[in-house]
Design a protein around this motif. Structure first.
Motif, PDB file in Angstrom:
ATOM      1  N   ARG A   1     -12.616  18.970  26.478  1.00 16.29           N
ATOM      2  CA  ARG A   1     -13.083  20.302  26.843  1.00 16.29           C
ATOM      3  C   ARG A   1     -14.437  20.600  26.224  1.00 16.29           C
ATOM      4  O   ARG A   1     -14.902  19.887  25.336  1.00 16.29           O
ATOM      5  N   GLY A   2     -15.029  21.696  26.703  1.00 14.27           N
ATOM      6  CA  GLY A   2     -16.366  22.044  26.250  1.00 14.27           C
ATOM      7  C   GLY A   2     -16.475  22.320  24.764  1.00 14.27           C
ATOM      8  O   GLY A   2     -17.512  22.070  24.150  1.00 14.27           O
ATOM      9  N   ASN A   3     -15.398  22.849  24.138  1.00  9.25           N
ATOM     10  CA  ASN A   3     -15.469  23.167  22.712  1.00  9.25           C
ATOM     11  C   ASN A   3     -15.009  22.010  21.824  1.00  9.25           C
ATOM     12  O   ASN A   3     -15.030  22.112  20.600  1.00  9.25           O
ATOM     13  N   ASP A   4     -14.564  20.897  22.440  1.00 10.43           N
ATOM     14  CA  ASP A   4     -14.255  19.700  21.658  1.00 10.43           C
ATOM     15  C   ASP A   4     -15.560  19.009  21.282  1.00 10.43           C
ATOM     16  O   ASP A   4     -16.603  19.225  21.912  1.00 10.43           O
ATOM     17  N   ILE A   5     -15.509  18.187  20.263  1.00  9.13           N
ATOM     18  CA  ILE A   5     -16.714  17.498  19.797  1.00  9.13           C
ATOM     19  C   ILE A   5     -16.620  16.033  20.182  1.00  9.13           C
ATOM     20  O   ILE A   5     -15.668  15.345  19.813  1.00  9.13           O
ATOM     21  N   ILE A   6     -17.586  15.542  20.940  1.00 12.25           N
ATOM     22  CA  ILE A   6     -17.659  14.112  21.233  1.00 12.25           C
ATOM     23  C   ILE A   6     -18.982  13.578  20.718  1.00 12.25           C
ATOM     24  O   ILE A   6     -19.995  14.282  20.729  1.00 12.25           O
ATOM     25  N   MET A   7     -18.973  12.341  20.254  1.00 13.12           N
ATOM     26  CA  MET A   7     -20.188  11.789  19.668  1.00 13.12           C
ATOM     27  C   MET A   7     -20.199  10.268  19.789  1.00 13.12           C
ATOM     28  O   MET A   7     -19.158   9.622  19.943  1.00 13.12           O
ATOM     29  N   ARG A   8     -21.396   9.718  19.722  1.00 12.51           N
ATOM     30  CA  ARG A   8     -21.558   8.266  19.659  1.00 12.51           C
ATOM     31  C   ARG A   8     -21.752   7.894  18.195  1.00 12.51           C
ATOM     32  O   ARG A   8     -22.678   8.370  17.540  1.00 12.51           O
ATOM     33  N   LEU A   9     -20.857   7.052  17.700  1.00 15.36           N
ATOM     34  CA  LEU A   9     -20.955   6.630  16.303  1.00 15.36           C
ATOM     35  C   LEU A   9     -22.050   5.599  16.114  1.00 15.36           C
ATOM     36  O   LEU A   9     -22.636   5.469  15.045  1.00 15.36           O
ATOM     37  N   GLY A  10     -22.322   4.835  17.165  1.00 15.43           N
ATOM     38  CA  GLY A  10     -23.310   3.767  17.086  1.00 15.43           C
ATOM     39  C   GLY A  10     -22.805   2.553  17.842  1.00 15.43           C
ATOM     40  O   GLY A  10     -21.598   2.334  17.948  1.00 15.43           O
TER      41      GLY A  10
END
Length: 296
Positions: free
Chosen positions: A199-208
């Motif tokens: 969802r929009g308020n979840d946090i997604i990220m690229r660790l590397g």
């Protein structure tokens, strides 16, 4: 009087927006063309000769404090510097840097002089630089630094949730067999699949590299729910594989961990648990492939 007229003419000629008013009565003395243009007026008559009409156009979370400070400035106080925005239209917002100072005229009357400089271009540059500092250049999601900072803030607030790790299966062979441009496309598709699943308020990220992470803030979610989310990411990738011009099925492995509300565990610990679970997933996948080959 002649000195005051010269002073007024000098203010009118300034490129910065300037308006002045009497400190005691709040009567507007002058508003130069640059200030009128910033506030969207043709003449001072448009403001009804009222400084509150002018201040009413200012937009800022600190608006009341800014207005109170300007109205109560005293001679000898240091120059007051502040920022605010003005909504010029439904689609245009201008950012303004303001300076206020109280001075005394030759007739001993005190006035407040306010100057305004349009800093919209600088604000846009600041916003762009901030976005770039927080965003992974390839996938356009949070980079590791910004993602971890956001998660750390949630942990400090005592928020609970589920932390998920993803990585692309056999990513090195994709680069080796199809080139790094194709490898980049795979990473972009993983990020897109994660954005659609979470969802929009979840946090997604690229660790590397080919590693990604997400944290879902959910009080009542369980392992079954998070597995469903992770499978939806995998399903998205498989569906995308059919549209690609090379014969390769994009897939990802995943692992997850839970953070109970107000539990005193660190982000590193959460990551380590999810990482261990992801390698369990990989081992099960390898075993499944081995059995499939034996049957065939």
């Amino acid at each position: 009087g002649e000195q005051n007229e010269i002073y007024t003419e000098m203010l009118q000629a300034q490129s910065a927006g300037i308006f002045s008013f009497k400190k005691e009565s709040h009567e507007i003395l002058m508003m130069n063309p640059a200030a009128l243009n910033l506030f969207g007026w043709d003449s001072i008559v448009s403001a009804n000769g009222n400084i509150h009409t002018i201040f009413g156009k200012m937009e800022s979370p600190k608006k009341d404090a800014i207005i109170n400070k300007i109205l109560n400035m005293r001679r000898g106080d240091p120059e007051f510097i502040f920022e605010f925005s003005i909504k010029k239209s439904e689609t245009e917002i201008r950012w303004i840097l303001g300076h206020s100072k109280t001075v005394r005229l030759s007739n001993n009357e005190e006035i407040v002089i306010n100057s305004f400089t349009d800093i919209t271009a600088n604000k846009r540059m600041e916003t762009e630089l901030f976005y770039l500092s927080q965003t992974d250049a390839l996938t356009k999601i949070n980079n590791r630094g910004s993602g971890e900072r956001r998660i750390e803030l949630l942990l400090k607030k005592g928020e609970c949730g589920m932390f998920c790790l993803f990585d692309a299966d056999k990513f090195k062979s994709i680069n080796d067999n199809f080139g790094h441009a194709v490898g980049d496309e795979v990473l972009i598709e993983i990020a897109k699949a994660m954005k659609r699943a979470f969802r929009g308020n979840d946090i997604i990220m690229r660790l590397g590299g080919d590693e990604f992470a997400a944290i879902l803030i959910e009080n009542n979610a369980d392992a079954e729910f998070i597995v469903m989310l992770c499978h939806s990411v995998q399903d998205e990738l498989k569906a995308k594989s059919k549209q690609l011009p090379f014969n390769y099925i994009i897939s990802s492995s995943y692992g997850y961990s839970f953070r109970e509300k107000e539990s005193n565990i660190s982000l590193n610990y959460i990551i380590s648990i999810a990482d261990a679970n992801m390698y369990k997933f990989k081992d099960k996948y390898k075993l499944k492939l081995k059995k499939a080959k034996q049957i065939s």
